[in-house]
Design a protein around this motif. Structure first.
Motif, PDB file in Angstrom:
ATOM      1  N   VAL A  37       0.822  -1.212   0.000  1.00 18.57           N
ATOM      2  CA  VAL A  37       0.000   0.000   0.000  1.00 18.57           C
ATOM      3  C   VAL A  37       0.860   1.269   0.000  1.00 18.57           C
ATOM      4  N   PRO A  38       1.887   1.393   0.846  1.00 21.64           N
ATOM      5  CA  PRO A  38       2.721   2.601   0.776  1.00 21.64           C
ATOM      6  C   PRO A  38       3.474   2.737  -0.555  1.00 21.64           C
ATOM      7  N   LEU A  39       3.928   1.612  -1.116  1.00 22.31           N
ATOM      8  CA  LEU A  39       4.626   1.678  -2.398  1.00 22.31           C
ATOM      9  C   LEU A  39       3.694   2.106  -3.528  1.00 22.31           C
TER      10      LEU A  39
ATOM     11  N   VAL B  96       4.246   9.975  -7.349  1.00 21.18           N
ATOM     12  CA  VAL B  96       5.349  10.259  -8.273  1.00 21.18           C
ATOM     13  C   VAL B  96       4.828  10.369  -9.699  1.00 21.18           C
ATOM     14  N   GLY B  97       3.910   9.506 -10.082  1.00 23.00           N
ATOM     15  CA  GLY B  97       3.333   9.566 -11.427  1.00 23.00           C
ATOM     16  C   GLY B  97       2.593  10.853 -11.686  1.00 23.00           C
ATOM     17  N   ILE B  98       1.819  11.307 -10.714  1.00 22.59           N
ATOM     18  CA  ILE B  98       1.073  12.549 -10.877  1.00 22.59           C
ATOM     19  C   ILE B  98       2.022  13.737 -10.972  1.00 22.59           C
ATOM     20  N   VAL B  99       3.011  13.790 -10.096  1.00 21.84           N
ATOM     21  CA  VAL B  99       3.974  14.898 -10.126  1.00 21.84           C
ATOM     22  C   VAL B  99       4.773  14.886 -11.430  1.00 21.84           C
ATOM     23  N   ALA B 100       5.201  13.715 -11.877  1.00 21.99           N
ATOM     24  CA  ALA B 100       5.969  13.619 -13.119  1.00 21.99           C
ATOM     25  C   ALA B 100       5.131  14.059 -14.311  1.00 21.99           C
ATOM     26  N   THR B 101       3.858  13.714 -14.319  1.00 20.01           N
ATOM     27  CA  THR B 101       2.978  14.130 -15.412  1.00 20.01           C
ATOM     28  C   THR B 101       2.822  15.643 -15.439  1.00 20.01           C
ATOM     29  N   ILE B 102       2.628  16.234 -14.286  1.00 18.80           N
ATOM     30  CA  ILE B 102       2.471  17.695 -14.227  1.00 18.80           C
ATOM     31  C   ILE B 102       3.748  18.395 -14.682  1.00 18.80           C
ATOM     32  N   VAL B 103       4.892  17.929 -14.226  1.00 17.86           N
ATOM     33  CA  VAL B 103       6.169  18.539 -14.622  1.00 17.86           C
ATOM     34  C   VAL B 103       6.403  18.354 -16.122  1.00 17.86           C
TER      35      VAL B 103
END
Length: 67
Positions: A16-18, A25-32
């Motif tokens: 669950v934490p992973l 990380v996926g959301i932040v990478a997509t936004i960047v």
């Protein structure tokens, strides 16, 4: 017996934490990526449009000379 914050099961402690970290990380990478690539894409579109205009002007000059 003391209870862990995330639960007793291995699934709750590791998976669950992973998964949550991977989603963040996926959301932040997509936004960047969208932020950075939008400028590059706009520059590429502008350069392509300028090249197309230059090519068309050269073709029209050639046709005008041939006439």
């Amino acid at each position: 017996m003391r209870s862990s914050f995330l639960g007793r099961h291995l699934h709750s402690q590791i998976v669950v934490p992973l998964v949550a970290a991977a989603v963040v990380v996926g959301i932040v990478a997509t936004i960047v990526a969208v932020y950075l690539l939008s400028g590059l894409t706009q520059k590429w579109v502008d350069a392509s449009a300028d090249d197309a205009v230059d090519h068309m002007a050269a073709r029209l000059e050639d046709v005008g000379r041939e006439m």
